[in-house]
Design an enzyme around this catalytic site. Structure first.
Site, PDB file in Angstrom:
ATOM      1  CG  ASP A  10      -1.806   1.158   1.385  1.00 35.57           C
ATOM      2  OD1 ASP A  10      -1.672   2.141   0.629  1.00 35.57           O
ATOM      3  OD2 ASP A  10      -2.678   1.104   2.282  1.00 35.57           O
ATOM      4  CB  ILE A  11       1.672   3.761  -2.614  1.00 37.39           C
ATOM      5  CG1 ILE A  11       2.913   4.607  -2.886  1.00 37.39           C
ATOM      6  CG2 ILE A  11       0.363   4.520  -2.814  1.00 37.39           C
ATOM      7  CD1 ILE A  11       3.130   4.918  -4.346  1.00 37.39           C
ATOM      8  N   GLY A  32      -8.534   4.611  -7.756  1.00 38.65           N
ATOM      9  CA  GLY A  32      -7.245   3.923  -7.741  1.00 38.65           C
ATOM     10  C   GLY A  32      -6.254   4.533  -6.764  1.00 38.65           C
ATOM     11  CB  VAL A  33      -2.581   5.157  -7.125  1.00 41.78           C
ATOM     12  CG1 VAL A  33      -1.512   5.937  -6.390  1.00 41.78           C
ATOM     13  CG2 VAL A  33      -2.122   3.720  -7.349  1.00 41.78           C
ATOM     14  CG  ASP A  34      -5.791  10.930  -7.812  1.00 40.08           C
ATOM     15  OD1 ASP A  34      -5.151  11.566  -6.942  1.00 40.08           O
ATOM     16  OD2 ASP A  34      -6.497  11.493  -8.660  1.00 40.08           O
ATOM     17  N   GLY A 124      -3.550   1.247 -14.431  1.00 37.32           N
ATOM     18  CA  GLY A 124      -4.923   1.079 -13.954  1.00 37.32           C
ATOM     19  C   GLY A 124      -5.924   1.496 -15.008  1.00 37.32           C
ATOM     20  CB  VAL A 125      -8.820   3.833 -14.834  1.00 36.96           C
ATOM     21  CG1 VAL A 125      -9.506   3.129 -13.684  1.00 36.96           C
ATOM     22  CG2 VAL A 125      -8.149   5.104 -14.373  1.00 36.96           C
ATOM     23  CE1 TYR A 126      -6.554   8.251 -16.374  1.00 37.49           C
ATOM     24  CE2 TYR A 126      -4.322   9.052 -16.545  1.00 37.49           C
ATOM     25  CZ  TYR A 126      -5.644   9.256 -16.204  1.00 37.49           C
ATOM     26  OH  TYR A 126      -6.058  10.466 -15.709  1.00 37.49           O
TER      27      TYR A 126
END
Length: 177
Positions: A10-11, A32-34, A124-126
Protein backbone atom coordinates in the site's frame (compact mmCIF):
# COMPACT_ATOMS: atom_id res chain seq x y z
CA UNK A 1 24.26 4.32 -5.85
CA UNK A 2 20.48 4.31 -5.72
CA UNK A 3 18.79 1.15 -4.46
CA UNK A 4 15.83 0.26 -6.69
CA UNK A 5 13.31 -2.31 -5.54
CA UNK A 6 9.80 -3.55 -6.14
CA UNK A 7 7.40 -4.56 -3.38
CA UNK A 8 3.75 -5.45 -3.11
CA UNK A 9 1.96 -3.12 -0.76
CA UNK A 10 0.00 0.00 0.00
CA UNK A 11 1.75 3.15 -1.20
CA UNK A 12 -0.04 5.23 1.44
CA UNK A 13 1.79 3.44 4.27
CA UNK A 14 5.33 3.69 2.90
CA UNK A 15 7.93 5.22 5.20
CA UNK A 16 9.68 7.28 2.53
CA UNK A 17 10.29 10.99 1.96
CA UNK A 18 7.93 11.18 -1.04
CA UNK A 19 5.17 9.11 -2.55
CA UNK A 20 4.18 9.52 -6.18
CA UNK A 21 0.51 9.86 -6.98
CA UNK A 22 -0.90 8.66 -10.30
CA UNK A 23 -3.12 11.72 -10.52
CA UNK A 24 -5.60 13.12 -12.98
CA UNK A 25 -4.71 16.46 -14.53
CA UNK A 26 -7.33 18.10 -12.27
CA UNK A 27 -5.32 17.08 -9.15
CA UNK A 28 -8.53 16.79 -7.15
CA UNK A 29 -8.57 13.09 -6.30
CA UNK A 30 -10.23 10.21 -8.08
CA UNK A 31 -10.06 6.44 -8.08
CA UNK A 32 -7.25 3.92 -7.74
CA UNK A 33 -3.93 5.18 -6.36
CA UNK A 34 -5.13 8.78 -6.58
CA UNK A 35 -8.21 8.13 -4.46
CA UNK A 36 -6.28 6.05 -1.93
CA UNK A 37 -3.63 8.75 -1.47
CA UNK A 38 -6.21 11.52 -1.11
CA UNK A 39 -8.24 9.46 1.37
CA UNK A 40 -5.22 8.57 3.51
CA UNK A 41 -3.68 12.06 3.37
CA UNK A 42 -6.86 13.80 4.46
CA UNK A 43 -8.25 17.22 3.60
CA UNK A 44 -4.91 19.05 3.74
CA UNK A 45 -3.81 17.38 0.50
CA UNK A 46 -6.97 18.35 -1.35
CA UNK A 47 -6.63 21.94 -0.13
CA UNK A 48 -3.04 22.12 -1.42
CA UNK A 49 -4.13 20.73 -4.77
CA UNK A 50 -6.95 23.26 -4.97
CA UNK A 51 -4.45 26.02 -4.21
CA UNK A 52 -2.23 24.83 -7.06
CA UNK A 53 -5.21 24.90 -9.41
CA UNK A 54 -6.10 28.45 -8.34
CA UNK A 55 -2.53 29.71 -8.72
CA UNK A 56 0.14 27.98 -10.80
CA UNK A 57 -1.87 25.25 -12.56
CA UNK A 58 -5.25 26.76 -13.54
CA UNK A 59 -5.49 24.41 -16.54
CA UNK A 60 -4.34 21.36 -14.55
CA UNK A 61 -1.14 19.36 -14.70
CA UNK A 62 0.06 18.23 -18.12
CA UNK A 63 0.47 14.57 -19.04
CA UNK A 64 4.00 13.44 -18.20
CA UNK A 65 4.69 16.32 -15.82
CA UNK A 66 4.93 16.29 -12.03
CA UNK A 67 4.38 18.67 -9.12
CA UNK A 68 4.90 18.32 -5.35
CA UNK A 69 2.64 19.09 -2.42
CA UNK A 70 2.78 18.29 1.26
CA UNK A 71 1.59 14.85 2.28
CA UNK A 72 -1.09 15.65 4.86
CA UNK A 73 -1.56 12.70 7.21
CA UNK A 74 0.65 10.29 5.20
CA UNK A 75 3.93 9.04 6.73
CA UNK A 76 5.77 10.65 3.79
CA UNK A 77 6.64 14.37 3.77
CA UNK A 78 5.69 14.99 0.14
CA UNK A 79 3.25 13.77 -2.49
CA UNK A 80 4.48 14.12 -6.04
CA UNK A 81 1.56 14.15 -8.45
CA UNK A 82 2.11 12.97 -12.01
CA UNK A 83 -0.37 12.50 -14.83
CA UNK A 84 0.00 9.36 -16.90
CA UNK A 85 -0.95 9.12 -20.54
CA UNK A 86 -4.41 7.65 -21.09
CA UNK A 87 -4.30 4.88 -23.72
CA UNK A 88 -8.08 5.05 -24.06
CA UNK A 89 -7.69 8.63 -25.32
CA UNK A 90 -4.98 7.70 -27.82
CA UNK A 91 -2.05 8.73 -25.61
CA UNK A 92 0.14 5.75 -26.51
CA UNK A 93 3.64 7.27 -26.62
CA UNK A 94 5.90 5.41 -24.15
CA UNK A 95 8.02 8.59 -23.85
CA UNK A 96 5.06 10.31 -22.14
CA UNK A 97 4.84 7.42 -19.70
CA UNK A 98 8.60 7.48 -19.07
CA UNK A 99 8.37 11.21 -18.39
CA UNK A 100 6.00 10.53 -15.49
CA UNK A 101 8.76 8.61 -13.74
CA UNK A 102 11.70 10.87 -14.61
CA UNK A 103 9.83 14.11 -13.84
CA UNK A 104 8.66 12.62 -10.53
CA UNK A 105 12.24 11.80 -9.57
CA UNK A 106 13.42 15.27 -10.62
CA UNK A 107 10.73 16.89 -8.46
CA UNK A 108 11.67 14.56 -5.58
CA UNK A 109 15.25 15.83 -5.78
CA UNK A 110 13.99 19.44 -5.91
CA UNK A 111 12.13 19.02 -2.61
CA UNK A 112 15.08 17.26 -0.97
CA UNK A 113 13.65 13.74 -0.91
CA UNK A 114 16.14 10.89 -0.62
CA UNK A 115 13.59 8.04 -0.82
CA UNK A 116 10.63 7.75 -3.18
CA UNK A 117 7.75 5.30 -3.58
CA UNK A 118 6.34 4.98 -7.11
CA UNK A 119 3.15 3.26 -8.28
CA UNK A 120 2.63 1.61 -11.67
CA UNK A 121 1.51 4.87 -13.31
CA UNK A 122 -0.84 4.15 -16.21
CA UNK A 123 -1.46 0.48 -15.38
CA UNK A 124 -4.92 1.08 -13.95
CA UNK A 125 -7.83 2.89 -15.55
CA UNK A 126 -5.51 4.52 -18.13
CA UNK A 127 -5.25 1.18 -19.90
CA UNK A 128 -1.53 0.46 -20.15
CA UNK A 129 -0.44 -3.18 -19.91
CA UNK A 130 1.37 -3.82 -16.63
CA UNK A 131 4.36 -5.44 -18.34
CA UNK A 132 4.78 -2.43 -20.62
CA UNK A 133 4.53 -0.03 -17.69
CA UNK A 134 7.13 -2.07 -15.81
CA UNK A 135 9.53 -2.03 -18.76
CA UNK A 136 9.13 1.70 -19.38
CA UNK A 137 9.31 2.58 -15.67
CA UNK A 138 12.35 0.46 -14.87
CA UNK A 139 14.24 1.67 -17.95
CA UNK A 140 13.43 5.31 -17.16
CA UNK A 141 14.30 5.05 -13.46
CA UNK A 142 17.58 3.23 -14.09
CA UNK A 143 18.68 5.81 -16.67
CA UNK A 144 17.58 8.71 -14.47
CA UNK A 145 19.31 7.51 -11.31
CA UNK A 146 22.51 6.73 -13.22
CA UNK A 147 22.57 10.24 -14.71
CA UNK A 148 21.40 12.24 -11.69
CA UNK A 149 22.54 11.25 -8.21
CA UNK A 150 20.75 12.26 -5.06
CA UNK A 151 18.30 9.47 -4.30
CA UNK A 152 19.09 6.63 -1.91
CA UNK A 153 15.98 4.54 -2.58
CA UNK A 154 13.42 4.24 -5.35
CA UNK A 155 10.72 1.73 -4.43
CA UNK A 156 8.04 0.59 -6.85
CA UNK A 157 5.01 -0.17 -4.68
CA UNK A 158 2.58 -2.43 -6.53
CA UNK A 159 -0.96 -3.28 -5.49
CA UNK A 160 -1.17 -6.71 -7.16
CA UNK A 161 0.98 -9.80 -7.50
CA UNK A 162 0.69 -9.53 -11.30
CA UNK A 163 2.24 -6.06 -11.27
CA UNK A 164 4.89 -7.07 -8.74
CA UNK A 165 5.86 -9.99 -10.99
CA UNK A 166 6.09 -7.67 -14.02
CA UNK A 167 8.28 -5.14 -12.19
CA UNK A 168 10.46 -7.84 -10.64
CA UNK A 169 11.02 -9.38 -14.07
CA UNK A 170 11.89 -5.99 -15.60
CA UNK A 171 14.33 -5.21 -12.79
CA UNK A 172 15.95 -8.61 -13.19
CA UNK A 173 16.28 -8.16 -16.97
CA UNK A 174 17.92 -4.78 -16.58
CA UNK A 175 20.09 -5.30 -13.51
CA UNK A 176 20.69 -9.04 -13.42
CA UNK A 177 19.61 -9.19 -9.78
Amino acid sequence: MTRIEAVRGDITTQDVDAVVNAASSALLGGGGVDGAIHAAAGPALLEECRRLRRTTLPDGLAVGDAVATGAGALPARHVIHTVGPNRHRGQTDPALLASCFTRSLAVAREVGARSVALPAVGAGVYGWDGREVAEVAVTAVLADTAAAPGLDLVRFVLFSQRLLDAFTAALTRHTGT
